[in-house]
Design a protein around this motif. Structure first.
Motif, PDB file in Angstrom:
ATOM      1  N   THR A  13       1.030  -0.740   0.258  1.00 55.71           N
ATOM      2  CA  THR A  13       0.021   0.226  -0.171  1.00 55.71           C
ATOM      3  C   THR A  13       1.693   1.378   0.320  1.00 55.71           C
ATOM      4  OG1 THR A  13       0.033  -0.140   1.990  1.00 55.71           O
ATOM      5  CG2 THR A  13      -1.757  -0.838   1.356  1.00 55.71           C
ATOM      6  N   PRO A  14       0.284   2.572  -0.146  1.00 52.29           N
ATOM      7  CA  PRO A  14       1.065   3.080  -0.360  1.00 52.29           C
ATOM      8  C   PRO A  14       1.765   3.801   0.895  1.00 52.29           C
ATOM      9  CG  PRO A  14      -1.083   3.778  -1.547  1.00 52.29           C
ATOM     10  CD  PRO A  14      -0.699   2.527  -1.256  1.00 52.29           C
ATOM     11  N   HIS A  15       1.147   3.649   1.996  1.00 52.28           N
ATOM     12  CA  HIS A  15       1.844   4.520   3.423  1.00 52.28           C
ATOM     13  C   HIS A  15       3.074   3.341   3.901  1.00 52.28           C
ATOM     14  CE1 HIS A  15       3.044   6.701   6.402  1.00 52.28           C
ATOM     15  NE2 HIS A  15       2.019   5.992   6.799  1.00 52.28           N
ATOM     16  N   ALA A  16       2.328   1.513   3.480  1.00 56.94           N
ATOM     17  CA  ALA A  16       3.221   0.261   3.661  1.00 56.94           C
ATOM     18  C   ALA A  16       4.998   0.975   3.346  1.00 56.94           C
ATOM     19  CB  ALA A  16       2.994  -0.411   3.749  1.00 56.94           C
ATOM     20  N   ASP A  60       0.005  -1.621  12.920  1.00 59.79           N
ATOM     21  CA  ASP A  60      -1.364  -1.809  12.444  1.00 59.79           C
ATOM     22  C   ASP A  60      -1.195  -3.016  11.409  1.00 59.79           C
ATOM     23  OD1 ASP A  60      -3.520  -0.936  12.826  1.00 59.79           O
ATOM     24  OD2 ASP A  60      -3.447   0.087  10.648  1.00 59.79           O
ATOM     25  N   THR A  79      -9.312  -1.978  11.268  1.00 55.35           N
ATOM     26  CA  THR A  79      -8.966  -1.820  12.694  1.00 55.35           C
ATOM     27  C   THR A  79     -10.061  -1.027  13.370  1.00 55.35           C
ATOM     28  OG1 THR A  79      -6.652  -1.085  12.474  1.00 55.35           O
ATOM     29  CG2 THR A  79      -7.483  -1.397  14.416  1.00 55.35           C
ATOM     30  N   PHE A 139      -9.755  -7.619   0.205  1.00 53.87           N
ATOM     31  CA  PHE A 139      -9.286  -6.252   0.548  1.00 53.87           C
ATOM     32  C   PHE A 139      -8.894  -5.420  -1.041  1.00 53.87           C
ATOM     33  CE2 PHE A 139      -4.874  -4.353   1.492  1.00 53.87           C
ATOM     34  CZ  PHE A 139      -5.401  -3.607   1.836  1.00 53.87           C
TER      35      PHE A 139
ATOM     36  N   ILE B  51      -2.228   6.718   1.680  1.00 51.64           N
ATOM     37  CA  ILE B  51      -3.085   5.876   1.962  1.00 51.64           C
ATOM     38  C   ILE B  51      -2.810   4.134   1.787  1.00 51.64           C
ATOM     39  CG2 ILE B  51      -4.376   4.515   0.083  1.00 51.64           C
ATOM     40  CD1 ILE B  51      -4.140   6.916  -1.683  1.00 51.64           C
ATOM     41  N   GLY B  52      -3.708   4.251   3.362  1.00 50.33           N
ATOM     42  CA  GLY B  52      -3.654   2.271   3.593  1.00 50.33           C
ATOM     43  C   GLY B  52      -4.320   1.243   2.645  1.00 50.33           C
ATOM     44  N   HIS B  60      -4.460   5.747   5.730  1.00 44.68           N
ATOM     45  CA  HIS B  60      -3.860   4.358   6.878  1.00 44.68           C
ATOM     46  C   HIS B  60      -4.214   4.605   7.795  1.00 44.68           C
ATOM     47  CE1 HIS B  60      -1.303   0.922   8.328  1.00 44.68           C
ATOM     48  NE2 HIS B  60      -1.148   0.823   7.001  1.00 44.68           N
ATOM     49  N   GLY B  61      -4.555   3.175   8.442  1.00 45.07           N
ATOM     50  CA  GLY B  61      -5.302   3.957   9.895  1.00 45.07           C
ATOM     51  C   GLY B  61      -3.663   3.645  11.285  1.00 45.07           C
TER      52      GLY B  61
END
Lengths: 142, 148
Positions: A13-16, A60, A79, A139, B51-52, B60-61
């Motif tokens: 994912t973009p943030h990961a 998370d 979550t 997902f 974004i998550g 993203h949480g």
């Protein structure tokens, strides 16, 4: 490492990707992720400690991945709550590993716990517990 | 100049943007601050890199959690006379709604301020303040016990 084919997607994912999260290991109902040290995620610029928010994000993500690993499909999750206890700061310059385990799964709820550590899981930097709600949808990662 | 002195000087100049410069993570996720009355308020504009879940797209949480922890930290730094940089002890978040691709705002209350510990409650919303997307509570360590 025995992983289901969807597991890698949670690190894509973009943030990961922004935090450069890496899948290190996976068990039947657990996974280990690495949060690499980076200047971009420092919270305390005097001591060069990583910001608690980056640790929460890695935890998370790891908890979500542990649930994916146990359910062995991409059924979507959200979550519900997460509590993180920051036991000790990680030494500056060291990567943080997150071991997360889904210890109970019902049709609707997944219960998880996680431990953050640098070298020794017996000397954690943070511990966490949380719950996730399971959806009937997949997902959707493009 | 020590960091605490630096922060006190930033506060006396009311230069809240300089406060963000001290927290690289806050810059990474894109935190902005402004003054509403006498209080400092954090906001987070939508950014692709936060974004998550790409299909909705939802934040993203972890970004929501990090934003809220940081909002509490900034609020404390602004509101109280600092001896040290507040250190997070625990952080607990409840997610009420998904974070959509729009700006997030937060409000922080200090529920208890002791000499060693502060307890903060943070609420975050997007379009509608009456529809919070998350609530969090956190303890910060302000100063440590001396060894007995």
């Amino acid at each position: 490492m025995d992983t289901n084919p969807y597991l890698e997607k949670i690190c894509q994912t973009p943030h990961a990707r922004k935090l450069n999260l890496k899948l290190v290991n996976a068990g039947e109902r657990s996974i280990t992720l690495k949060l690499p040290y980076s200047k971009e995620i420092i919270g305390d610029s005097v001591n060069n400690y990583i910001h608690g928010g980056a640790v929460s994000t890695a935890i998370d993500t790891a908890c979500g991945a542990a649930i994916f690993q146990l359910q062995n499909n991409l059924r979507a999750l959200a979550t519900l709550d997460l509590r993180v206890d920051h036991i000790r700061p990680a030494a500056p310059g060291t990567d943080i590993n997150i071991f997360a385990e889904c210890y109970h799964l019902t049709h609707t709820i997944a219960f998880v716990r996680a431990t953050a550590f640098t070298d020794d899981i017996g000397a954690p930097t943070a511990t966490a517990v949380g719950s996730f709600i399971r959806s009937n949808k997949q997902f959707p990662v493009s | 100049m020590s960091l605490v002195n630096k922060i006190n000087s930033i506060k006396s100049r009311h230069d809240y943007e300089a406060l963000i410069e001290l927290i690289p993570y806050a810059k990474t996720i894109g935190v902005e601050t402004s003054m509403v009355g006498e209080s400092i308020v954090s906001s987070l504009r939508f950014m692709e890199s936060n974004i998550g879940n790409p299909a909705i797209p939802a934040l993203h949480g972890g970004v929501v959690a990090g934003f809220m922890e940081n909002a509490a930290l900034l609020h404390l730094m602004w509101e109280i006379e600092l001896v040290n940089i507040p250190k997070i002890v625990d952080f607990s978040i409840d997610y009420l709604r998904p974070g959509q691709a729009s700006t997030m705002y937060s409000k922080c209350d200090i529920n208890r301020l002791g000499s060693r510990i502060a307890l903060c409650n943070v609420t975050t919303w997007q379009e509608d303040i009456n529809k919070p997307i998350a609530q969090a509570r956190c303890h910060f360590l302000l100063s440590e016990n001396k060894p007995i």
